[in-house]
Design a protein around this motif. Structure first.
Motif, short mmCIF file in Angstrom:
data_model
loop_
_atom_site.label_atom_id
_atom_site.label_comp_id
_atom_site.label_asym_id
_atom_site.label_seq_id
_atom_site.Cartn_x
_atom_site.Cartn_y
_atom_site.Cartn_z
N THR A 126 19.38 59.33 39.99
CA THR A 126 19.48 58.56 40.61
C THR A 126 19.62 59.31 41.63
O THR A 126 19.27 59.58 43.09
CB THR A 126 18.41 57.11 41.31
OG1 THR A 126 17.67 56.54 39.84
CG2 THR A 126 18.06 56.79 42.32
N VAL A 127 21.03 58.38 42.40
CA VAL A 127 22.16 58.81 43.30
C VAL A 127 22.22 60.26 43.65
O VAL A 127 22.08 60.78 44.70
CB VAL A 127 23.12 58.43 43.16
CG1 VAL A 127 24.95 58.43 44.15
CG2 VAL A 127 23.45 56.68 43.03
N VAL A 128 22.73 61.18 42.60
CA VAL A 128 22.57 62.64 42.51
C VAL A 128 21.59 63.34 43.35
O VAL A 128 21.35 63.77 44.51
CB VAL A 128 23.22 63.21 41.41
CG1 VAL A 128 23.11 64.60 41.43
CG2 VAL A 128 24.28 61.93 41.08
N THR A 129 20.28 62.58 42.45
CA THR A 129 18.60 63.64 43.65
C THR A 129 18.82 62.92 44.40
O THR A 129 18.19 64.29 45.63
CB THR A 129 18.25 63.60 42.41
OG1 THR A 129 18.42 63.29 41.16
CG2 THR A 129 16.27 63.46 42.57
N MET A 130 18.94 62.03 44.77
CA MET A 130 18.66 61.66 46.57
C MET A 130 20.13 62.15 47.84
O MET A 130 19.47 63.10 48.43
CB MET A 130 17.97 60.14 46.61
CG MET A 130 17.20 59.68 45.96
SD MET A 130 16.93 58.30 46.15
CE MET A 130 17.62 56.72 46.23
N GLY A 131 21.10 62.30 47.07
CA GLY A 131 22.15 62.03 47.33
C GLY A 131 21.92 64.00 47.87
O GLY A 131 22.04 64.99 48.67
N LEU A 132 21.03 64.72 46.75
CA LEU A 132 21.76 66.28 47.03
C LEU A 132 19.83 66.62 47.98
O LEU A 132 19.75 67.89 49.20
CB LEU A 132 20.87 66.95 45.40
CG LEU A 132 22.34 68.02 44.86
CD1 LEU A 132 22.22 67.62 43.33
CD2 LEU A 132 23.11 68.16 45.29
N LEU A 133 19.16 66.14 47.65
CA LEU A 133 17.63 65.78 48.47
C LEU A 133 17.43 65.53 49.62
O LEU A 133 17.48 66.48 50.89
CB LEU A 133 16.28 65.86 47.54
CG LEU A 133 16.38 65.94 46.50
CD1 LEU A 133 14.90 65.43 45.45
CD2 LEU A 133 16.30 67.71 46.31
N TYR A 482 29.77 59.16 42.60
CA TYR A 482 28.08 60.32 42.15
C TYR A 482 27.99 60.88 43.69
O TYR A 482 27.53 61.74 43.82
CB TYR A 482 27.36 59.50 41.60
CG TYR A 482 26.67 58.81 40.09
CD1 TYR A 482 27.82 59.53 38.97
CD2 TYR A 482 26.48 57.64 40.00
CE1 TYR A 482 28.18 58.99 37.90
CE2 TYR A 482 26.64 57.36 38.75
CZ TYR A 482 27.17 58.78 37.89
OH TYR A 482 27.40 57.71 36.28
N LEU A 483 28.10 59.88 44.46
CA LEU A 483 27.51 60.53 46.10
C LEU A 483 28.65 62.02 46.03
O LEU A 483 28.82 62.42 46.96
CB LEU A 483 27.20 59.64 47.06
CG LEU A 483 26.86 60.41 48.04
CD1 LEU A 483 25.31 61.03 47.63
CD2 LEU A 483 26.75 58.56 48.97
N ARG A 484 30.13 61.16 46.37
CA ARG A 484 31.46 61.79 46.54
C ARG A 484 31.22 63.52 46.22
O ARG A 484 30.91 64.06 46.64
CB ARG A 484 32.19 61.16 45.66
CG ARG A 484 33.76 62.17 46.68
CD ARG A 484 33.55 62.14 47.93
NE ARG A 484 32.78 63.84 48.70
CZ ARG A 484 32.87 64.21 49.79
NH1 ARG A 484 33.27 63.06 50.48
NH2 ARG A 484 32.45 65.03 50.67
N GLY A 485 30.45 63.10 44.66
CA GLY A 485 30.73 64.91 44.19
C GLY A 485 29.42 65.91 44.82
O GLY A 485 29.59 67.00 44.05
#
Length: 530
Positions: A126-133, A482-485
């Motif tokens: 969830t964090v990676v997907t929303m961070g990217l989008l 996760y978001l930092r990545g």
């Protein structure tokens, strides 16, 4: 025995030190347990019979535990939904719907996080997907980096408290075992069971309360400091029936799946394991439906999968209102016809799932989902095995009695012990993952709290809320990592950490509210039981 107590205390210290050094969790727990068990046998402080009970403990706690089957099924469901690009459509639709209001993009992120939490429950995805989008869009629209990153990381952690949740399943298993042990020690050899469904029901209101607190904070920032969360002007075409149809197209599939999975548990139609199987099948159908456009005949594929999904819905409704049990002596003509129809609907659902699985297999997505599911599930179960050995050796040194004496000796009785446990779990969350805390701490402290009269569902919800903070507290907050990545280079790590602080405070506020008003966690389970 003083030597045994020294061994028990040293076990905890050495384990925490090894985990902080970065050693694998499962092997740290098992390795420390075996080393101290060997030292205890040589010094006479440990009885080897405890180790002989280890195979039976694994067989009873893991291999024959039907509840734990729900873990890989819910993981499969979450990973499959991640691959079906459901988050992208939800974010786009919610951004168009709430964007024109102050703080609208932040509210959209939190609502999408809540929907993903109830359908996937996987924080990292969830964090990676929303961070990217959403993060690049929020920064482009003038949002403060702290508010943007904080709302993304915090909404990603909602999957730990909003059911169905892996945390609640693991907590439910540990709390159920601890509650039964405590009741047997009190002389009650037929205690009322504590099910995962009870924890799901107990966590529902606190989870929605957490969503409300997040939204209120974002709107407060938007209205008091408009430059940090400016509105996004509505574009042409974002109104009328076509726009409403676009929003419903994005919202309807995950909402239907959430209602089917969670509703079947809360209504008593299915156990958590059965609902997890339903969710895995529904996610496969949804992913196949989204992937049907790549087939040679996309219209046929969508119709086939749509019929399968409709068959599942009808089966759930029939199970709610009709008695479809087999092997009964007295079966009316109507019930016999309903059973025949259920066979036909089951066949339709299976055929649709097979077609969907073949499409996903040919596209390579089914292999990715299966591999991710196996990796995550193996991690959970190997930690469970290591924690079981650790707990067994710790009890062999009399550590459980030592903890019980410590908690009962804290001033304030039940409340003093509860506050001490919550404070300890919060501090451990800075350094340990929720799985380690669940498998190591809960079996040690929960029986003592239950013997002091603490309600098991209330305690489970409090622990789940407390464990949620571990994803946002530095230095090892996994949601922050996760978001930092995936964050743009201009977003600093300090900004991500500062953005998480207000949401950690909100989580602690929610924890305090549930502690002060236990009915927020116990009212719905009691209503269902009554």
């Amino acid at each position: 025995m003083l030597l045994a107590e020294i061994f028990a205390i040293t076990m905890i210290v050495v384990t925490i030190a090894a985990l902080l050094r970065g050693f694998p969790v499962a092997f740290t727990l098992a390795g420390v347990a075996l080393i101290f068990a060997g030292a205890g046998v040589l010094t006479g402080a440990f009885e080897p019979a405890f180790l002989r009970a280890f195979p039976q403990r694994i067989y009873g706690a893991v291999m024959t535990n039907e509840l734990l089957i729900a873990v890989p099924l819910f993981v499969f469901m979450g990973v499959m939904l991640e691959k079906s690009r459901i988050a992208e459509e939800l974010l786009e639709a919610m951004g168009k719907l709430f964007g024109p209001m102050p703080g609208g993009l932040g509210v959209s992120v939190i609502l999408v996080g809540a929907l993903l939490a109830a359908s996937t429950g996987i924080v990292g995805a969830t964090v990676v997907t929303m961070g990217l989008l959403s993060l690049p869009t929020m920064l482009k629209r003038g949002y403060a980096p702290e508010l943007a990153t904080g709302s993304i990381t915090a909404s990603g952690t909602l999957g730990q408290i909003i059911p169905p949740s892996i945390v609640l399943i693991l907590l439910g298993d540990q709390i159920s075992n601890a509650y039964q042990n405590a009741q047997r020690q009190l002389g009650n050899f037929a205690p009322e069971p504590v099910s995962v469904g009870d924890l799901f029901a107990g966590a529902l209101i606190p989870g929605l309360m957490m969503v409300g607190l997040y939204i209120l904070y974002v709107m407060f920032v938007a209205f008091t400091r408009p430059s940090k969360a400016p509105p996004v002007p509505r574009e042409r075409g974002q109104s009328g029936p076509a726009f409403v149809a676009e929003i419903l197209k994005a919202l309807a599939p995950p909402l239907i799946l959430i209602v089917a999975v969670l509703g079947s548990i809360l209504a008593g139609l299915a156990t958590a394991t059965e609902a997890a199987a339903l969710g895995a099948l529904g996610a496969t159908l949804l992913a196949g439906f989204r992937n049907a456009g790549e087939a040679d005949n996309p219209a046929f594929g969508r119709w086939a999968i749509g019929l399968g999904a409709l068959a599942l819905i009808l089966l759930i409704l029939m199970g709610a209102f009709l008695d479809l049990r087999l092997g009964r002596a007295d079966v009316s003509a109507g019930e016999a016809a309903a059973t025949t129809l259920a066979y036909v609907l089951s066949a339709l659902a299976v055929l649709s799932a097979l077609w969907s699985g073949m499409r996903l297999l040919s596209g390579g997505k089914l292999g990715e989902v299966s591999r991710s599911t196996a990796e995550i599930s193996a991690m959970v179960f190997i930690i469970l095995i290591g924690a079981t050995l650790f707990s067994l050796v710790f009890r062999g040194f009399g550590g459980d009695e030592m903890v019980s004496q410590f908690l009962t000796g804290i001033p304030g009785g039940q409340w003093g012990a509860l506050i001490a446990v919550m404070a300890m779990m919060f501090v451990l969350g800075f350094f340990l993952d929720f799985i380690e805390i669940t498998f190591v701490v809960v079996p040690i402290v929960a029986p003592s709290l239950f013997m002091m009269g603490v309600d098991p569902v209330w305690l489970g919800v409090l622990m789940a809320l407390n464990l949620q903070t571990s994803f946002l507290t530095p230095p090892f907050g996994f949601a922050l990592f996760y978001l930092r990545g995936v964050a743009p280079p201009e977003v600093t790590t300090a900004q991500i950490y500062r953005g998480a602080i207000p949401f950690v405070i909100l989580q602690l506020l929610a924890l305090a509210l549930v502690a002060a008003v236990p009915a927020t966690a116990t009212w719905l389970p009691n209503l269902m039981a009554g």
